[in-house]
Motif scaffolding. Sequence first.
Motif, mmCIF file in Angstrom:
data_model
loop_
_atom_site.group_PDB
_atom_site.id
_atom_site.type_symbol
_atom_site.label_atom_id
_atom_site.label_comp_id
_atom_site.label_asym_id
_atom_site.label_seq_id
_atom_site.Cartn_x
_atom_site.Cartn_y
_atom_site.Cartn_z
ATOM 1 N N UNK A 73 0.819 -1.213 0.000
ATOM 2 C CA UNK A 73 0.000 0.000 0.000
ATOM 3 C C UNK A 73 0.850 1.259 0.000
ATOM 4 N N UNK A 74 1.917 1.248 0.801
ATOM 5 C CA UNK A 74 2.816 2.402 0.843
ATOM 6 C C UNK A 74 3.467 2.626 -0.512
ATOM 7 N N UNK A 75 3.900 1.558 -1.146
ATOM 8 C CA UNK A 75 4.558 1.695 -2.446
ATOM 9 C C UNK A 75 3.588 2.199 -3.506
ATOM 10 N N UNK A 76 2.346 1.728 -3.457
ATOM 11 C CA UNK A 76 1.348 2.212 -4.412
ATOM 12 C C UNK A 76 1.118 3.709 -4.225
ATOM 13 N N UNK A 77 0.998 4.145 -2.965
ATOM 14 C CA UNK A 77 0.684 5.547 -2.686
ATOM 15 C C UNK A 77 1.884 6.474 -2.822
ATOM 16 N N UNK A 78 3.046 6.034 -2.399
ATOM 17 C CA UNK A 78 4.205 6.915 -2.327
ATOM 18 C C UNK A 78 5.320 6.575 -3.318
#
Length: 193
Positions: A73-78
């Motif tokens: 999720x972090x990689x998708x968002x950031x």
Amino acid sequence: MIVVLIVACEVGFWVLLALGLALRYLARMPRTGAVVLLMEPLLELVLLIVTAVDLKNGAPADWKHGLAAVYIGFTVAYGHYTIKWVDGHFAHRFAGGPRPVKRYGLARAKHEGKLWVRTVVMAAVAAALLQLATWYVGDGGDTRSLHEWQLTTLRIVAVHGVIALTYLIWQKKDPGRTTAGEEAARPPQKTLR
């Protein structure tokens, strides 16, 4: 194994980023650098597949699977934002690009608000992956850890929201600019003749 893979994905992210930017700016191979940078999402796809296979093979759903979902999720968002941010600094340092902009006041508060929205996206993606994992494990498995990670993502959103709000309430002023009132309040500079 999942934790090792998460660490490997994080290291791989930075290695691919450094290699892609080095190819783009230092080796003057922008297309090759772009291809390397486009390989970044493959790391998260591998992590997602390995996590699903691990659960499929009967591994109990625990904190490692939750951490994998939050990492994805972090990689998708950031991920794209991070690449763009590092690219701007790298271009400035090694290719004569413009200096990255420093934000102050309302512009900084707006920027922090946009980052908070990214955190909301991270939490939504992670929560969705965790819910899919819960359904995947089914009624027979213990999924408390996955639900705890969903609550953790909500806490992250709340804490980041408070931090972002402080940038709106206590706006930092640009130290290089002064207002007319501050200029008038300054004592005149003495000059030597």
